[in-house]
Write an enzyme that holds these catalytic residues in place. Structure first.
Site, PDB file in Angstrom:
ATOM      1  CD  GLU A 169     -12.165 -69.239 -21.079  1.00  0.00           C
ATOM      2  OE1 GLU A 169     -12.776 -69.656 -20.078  1.00  0.00           O
ATOM      3  OE2 GLU A 169     -12.740 -68.803 -22.088  1.00  0.00           O
ATOM      4  CE  LYS A 211     -13.204 -72.184 -22.678  1.00  0.00           C
ATOM      5  NZ  LYS A 211     -14.488 -72.578 -22.124  1.00  0.00           N
TER       6      LYS A 211
HETATM    7  P1  13P Z   1     -17.396 -69.157 -25.766  1.00  0.00           P
HETATM    8  O1  13P Z   1     -17.160 -70.487 -26.438  1.00  0.00           O
HETATM    9  O2  13P Z   1     -18.734 -68.566 -26.022  1.00  0.00           O
HETATM   10  O3  13P Z   1     -16.247 -68.216 -25.997  1.00  0.00           O
HETATM   11  O4  13P Z   1     -17.381 -69.437 -24.216  1.00  0.00           O
HETATM   12  C1  13P Z   1     -16.389 -70.194 -23.672  1.00  0.00           C
HETATM   13  C2  13P Z   1     -16.216 -69.841 -22.261  1.00  0.00           C
HETATM   14  O5  13P Z   1     -16.103 -70.703 -21.428  1.00  0.00           O
HETATM   15  C3  13P Z   1     -16.143 -68.432 -21.872  1.00  0.00           C
HETATM   16  O6  13P Z   1     -15.638 -68.348 -20.571  1.00  0.00           O
END
Ligand code: 13P
Length: 332
Positions: A169, A211
């Site tokens: 991510e 992600k």
């Molecule tokens: P949000 O969908 O609130 O952005 O959170 C996703 C997430 O895993 C943040 O690390």
């Protein structure tokens, strides 16, 4: 290729399912709760809340995996009973890249081996690591993008070695006044660097999920793009950066209003139909925000809050298939 990792990665997003990122840390969760006059200051309070969300009856129809915070690892069995895979957020959060810098790097590589082994032992099947990239007139710096991608790739390697599917991510934050095009440029730059780092570290691309953020204009940009413009740009950038072997792109919601995140995902899935990967979600706020509002810390509201979470999960599941409609939104 590790067939087990590939299978888990595929299963997490199979049949219209997505991921529930229930891994907000103690401080973040307490802050979100305080904004609606709720107290989630103690571990016990948070465990009660987390248990309420993830034990929602029927959740496994729409959710293939739940990312847990380490303080909630005892909840792996609750997920397993529901037929949902458990994952663990393994990073330790962000710190200033250099003293006084607005840019951040993510910590947690130290002792990560042990943490991943413990998670696997406890029954987790996947893990998550988040890096943040900040857009401003002077950022992101190439040093920051480089450092975050390198760390993410090293994490991914250790995770795959431990038999856990990494969810990678690199979040380009939506804070700022920048236009859509600037977010597209930064998301593209980060993505290219990210996949180059994954290649360098010989990550099995079939055994991971990507992600990213959706490509959006900054929250305070005076000219906000339409849903179609957002979806077109997002699909275009993802097609440029994500290799076809990756089984799924699971967007974060990043502070978008829950319904907007769903509409945008739906449009992305429609416009990106025929792509080699699954378009899906790994939302935290986009899933649990409305449920927390409904819950209000009251035992009597648990059923309604779970209904709200299930509803958002259903809407997002349909959106991941490009089948979300206004009628479904108003079913509740
Ligand atoms: P949000 O969908 O609130 O952005 O959170 C996703 C997430 O895993 C943040 O690390």
């Amino acid at each position: 290729m590790d067939t087990n990792l590939s299978q888990v990665a595929k299963d997490l997003v199979a049949n219209g399912r997505g991921i529930f990122a229930a891994d907000a840390g103690p401080k973040t969760l307490a802050k979100r709760a305080a904004e609606i006059n709720l107290s989630l200051e103690t571990v016990d309070q948070r465990l009660k809340y987390r248990t309420m969300t993830i034990s929602t009856p029927g959740l496994s129809q729409y959710i293939g995996g739940v990312i847990l915070h380490e303080e909630a690892m005892s909840l792996v069995s609750v997920l397993n009973q529901q037929g949902i895979k458990a994952g663990l957020k393994v990073d330790q959060g962000t710190v200033e890249m250099t003293s006084g810098s607005i840019e951040k790097i993510t910590e947690g590589l130290e002792k990560l081996d042990q943490k991943l082994a413990d998670a696997s032992q406890a029954g987790a099947k996947f893990s998550k690591w988040r890096a943040v990239i900040i857009i401003s007139s002077a950022t992101p710096s190439s040093a920051n993008v480089e450092a975050n991608c390198e760390t993410l790739a090293r994490y991914a390697k250790l995770s795959q070695k431990a038999g856990l599917v990494p969810i990678i991510e690199p979040e380009v934050l939506m804070e700022g006044t920048h236009p859509l095009e600037r977010c597209a440029d930064v998301t593209r730059l980060v993505g290219k660097k990210m996949f180059a780092s994954l290649l360098k570290h010989e990550i099995d691309l079939t055994g991971m999920l990507y992600k990213p953020n959706m490509v959006l204009a900054g929250k305070d940009c005076p000219s906000q793009p339409t849903v179609t413009e957002i979806a077109q740009k997002t699909v275009e950038v993802m097609q440029e950066i994500v290799p076809p072997k990756v089984p799924g792109i699971v967007f974060l919601s990043g502070g978008q209003e829950a319904g907007s995140a769903t509409q945008r995902l739906n449009e992305i899935a429609k416009l990106g139909g025929g792509s080699p990967w699954r378009w899906s979600f790994s939302f935290e706020r986009g899933l649990e925000g409305p449920a927390m509002q409904t819950w209000q810390g009251q035992e009597a509201n648990i059923v309604a809050a779970q209904k709200m979470l299930l509803h958002r999960a259903k809407c997002n599941s349909l959106a991941s298939l490009g089948k979300y409609t206004a009628e479904v939104e108003h079913e509740i």
